[in-house]
Write an enzyme that holds these catalytic residues in place. Structure first.
Site, PDB file in Angstrom:
ATOM      1  N   GLN A 199       0.815  -1.213   0.000  1.00 21.23           N
ATOM      2  CA  GLN A 199       0.000   0.000   0.000  1.00 21.23           C
ATOM      3  C   GLN A 199       0.853   1.270   0.000  1.00 21.23           C
ATOM      4  O   GLN A 199       0.362   2.355  -0.307  1.00 21.23           O
ATOM      5  CB  GLN A 199      -0.936  -0.013   1.211  1.00 21.23           C
ATOM      6  CG  GLN A 199      -1.990  -1.120   1.126  1.00 21.23           C
ATOM      7  CD  GLN A 199      -2.847  -1.186   2.370  1.00 21.23           C
ATOM      8  OE1 GLN A 199      -2.332  -1.323   3.485  1.00 21.23           O
ATOM      9  NE2 GLN A 199      -4.152  -1.098   2.200  1.00 21.23           N
TER      10      GLN A 199
ATOM     11  N   HIS B 275       0.370   6.312  -3.882  1.00 20.18           N
ATOM     12  CA  HIS B 275      -0.037   6.806  -2.564  1.00 20.18           C
ATOM     13  C   HIS B 275       0.779   8.043  -2.163  1.00 20.18           C
ATOM     14  O   HIS B 275       0.211   9.066  -1.772  1.00 20.18           O
ATOM     15  CB  HIS B 275       0.142   5.698  -1.525  1.00 20.18           C
ATOM     16  CG  HIS B 275      -0.062   6.157  -0.115  1.00 20.18           C
ATOM     17  ND1 HIS B 275      -1.317   6.233   0.457  1.00 20.18           N
ATOM     18  CD2 HIS B 275       0.821   6.571   0.835  1.00 20.18           C
ATOM     19  CE1 HIS B 275      -1.192   6.674   1.701  1.00 20.18           C
ATOM     20  NE2 HIS B 275       0.083   6.882   1.948  1.00 20.18           N
TER      21      HIS B 275
ATOM     22  N   HIS C 216       0.098  11.092  -4.476  1.00 18.85           N
ATOM     23  CA  HIS C 216      -1.223  11.651  -4.214  1.00 18.85           C
ATOM     24  C   HIS C 216      -1.219  12.526  -2.961  1.00 18.85           C
ATOM     25  O   HIS C 216      -1.688  13.667  -2.973  1.00 18.85           O
ATOM     26  CB  HIS C 216      -2.233  10.509  -4.077  1.00 18.85           C
ATOM     27  CG  HIS C 216      -3.605  10.962  -3.684  1.00 18.85           C
ATOM     28  ND1 HIS C 216      -4.357  11.820  -4.450  1.00 18.85           N
ATOM     29  CD2 HIS C 216      -4.371  10.686  -2.596  1.00 18.85           C
ATOM     30  CE1 HIS C 216      -5.516  12.042  -3.865  1.00 18.85           C
ATOM     31  NE2 HIS C 216      -5.544  11.377  -2.727  1.00 18.85           N
TER      32      HIS C 216
ATOM     33  N   TYR D 152     -14.786   3.215   5.071  1.00 17.71           N
ATOM     34  CA  TYR D 152     -14.301   1.871   4.738  1.00 17.71           C
ATOM     35  C   TYR D 152     -13.086   1.503   5.582  1.00 17.71           C
ATOM     36  O   TYR D 152     -13.004   0.399   6.131  1.00 17.71           O
ATOM     37  CB  TYR D 152     -13.947   1.794   3.254  1.00 17.71           C
ATOM     38  CG  TYR D 152     -13.266   0.490   2.886  1.00 17.71           C
ATOM     39  CD1 TYR D 152     -14.022  -0.637   2.561  1.00 17.71           C
ATOM     40  CD2 TYR D 152     -11.869   0.370   2.888  1.00 17.71           C
ATOM     41  CE1 TYR D 152     -13.412  -1.849   2.250  1.00 17.71           C
ATOM     42  CE2 TYR D 152     -11.258  -0.825   2.587  1.00 17.71           C
ATOM     43  CZ  TYR D 152     -12.029  -1.925   2.267  1.00 17.71           C
ATOM     44  OH  TYR D 152     -11.411  -3.126   1.973  1.00 17.71           O
TER      45      TYR D 152
ATOM     46  N   GLN E 171     -13.460   6.653  -6.990  1.00 13.49           N
ATOM     47  CA  GLN E 171     -12.325   7.564  -7.135  1.00 13.49           C
ATOM     48  C   GLN E 171     -12.060   7.879  -8.607  1.00 13.49           C
ATOM     49  O   GLN E 171     -11.739   9.019  -8.964  1.00 13.49           O
ATOM     50  CB  GLN E 171     -11.087   6.960  -6.482  1.00 13.49           C
ATOM     51  CG  GLN E 171     -11.179   6.908  -4.960  1.00 13.49           C
ATOM     52  CD  GLN E 171     -10.043   6.131  -4.335  1.00 13.49           C
ATOM     53  OE1 GLN E 171      -9.681   5.048  -4.797  1.00 13.49           O
ATOM     54  NE2 GLN E 171      -9.461   6.662  -3.277  1.00 13.49           N
TER      55      GLN E 171
END
Length: 268
Positions: free
Chosen positions: A141, A146, A149, A186, A210
């Site tokens: 992840q 990530h 962003h 979530y 998204q």
């Protein structure tokens, strides 16, 4: 205040286009100094670079309570931002397609500016997402997508709260805050264990949401530029271009995660 060309000195800070900063928000916390952005970004990148090396010597942490608390708080914060933007923009009769940024101290205009300041602060609080990935050793992840962003959104939000804290910026901000309500809800539910996780079948649609967000904002920004809206045409054009890498990277992630991988798994 002393100005030379586009360089203006405010207090002890001298940087380009400071004279164009919105007078309503220029002195707000973490807005005035141009050093806020590079300092916080440097700390973030140091965490991304050295954090995994440090935590690799230890077992992954669970952090269920902190992760749940942070995710729930972020969901509520984004709900507050979204509601404030929607309510104030409706009371002001804001246009969805084109709304110039006017320097007004009316209660509803200041309400919009305050909501966007909280949105800017939320982008700093989102750095904790990266910290949780590192501490839990969720290396898959901790991707380029990530980090890109989180770091770039923070910079964009500082630019908007500094120079154009009201006007058309309410549209992409409201859309993004709504998506983050769903996303952090979530995250909060996902740490509650197997009894709850079995109901989280809609993760795939979160990624789809998204992608819809980036598509809508891209075409919305284009129409702002095409119709020559007074609201910062140059930065809106940059914003439209900014959506393209996200469409590509999130689209590639969606295809690999939910189309290519399941198909390969079935063929085994």
């Amino acid at each position: 205040m002393e100005a030379v060309g586009n360089d203006t000195k405010i207090g002890s800070y001298s940087y380009p286009f400071a004279d164009l900063a919105d007078e309503r928000t220029r002195n707000w916390p973490l807005v005035e100094s141009p050093w806020n952005v590079p300092t916080l970004l440097a700390l973030y990148f140091l965490m991304v670079h050295y954090g995994p090396k440090w935590i690799a010597r230890y077992k992954p942490l669970q952090l269920r309570v902190p992760l749940f608390s942070h995710s729930l708080a972020m969901a509520f914060l984004n709900a507050h931002i979204c509601l404030e933007l929607f309510t104030a923009s409706r009371k002001l009769g804001y246009s969805f397609s084109c709304q110039p940024c006017r320097v007004s101290y009316s209660p509803q205009e200041m309400r919009l500016a305050a909501a966007f300041w909280w949105f800017y602060i939320s982008k700093i609080l989102e750095f904790a997402d990266t910290a949780f990935f590192i501490l839990r050793q969720k290396w898959n992840q901790l991707s380029f997508l990530h980090v890109y962003h989180h770091s770039t959104m923070f910079v964009f939000c500082w630019i908007f709260i500094k120079w154009m804290p009201t006007g058309s910026v309410y549209v992409p901000t409201m859309i993004n805050s709504f998506v983050h309500i769903v996303m952090y809800s979530y995250y909060a539910l996902s740490v509650l264990g197997p009894r709850v996780q079995k109901f989280l079948w809609w993760k795939r649609y979160l990624t789809g949401l998204q992608l819809v967000q980036f598509t809508v904002v891209f075409f919305w920004a284009l129409q702002v530029v095409i119709q020559g809206c007074e609201y910062g045409t140059w930065i809106t054009l940059i914003g439209a271009a900014y959506m393209l890498p996200f469409l590509f990277m999130f689209g590639r992630f969606y295809v690999q995660k939910y189309m290519v991988y399941p198909a390969a798994k079935k063929s085994l």
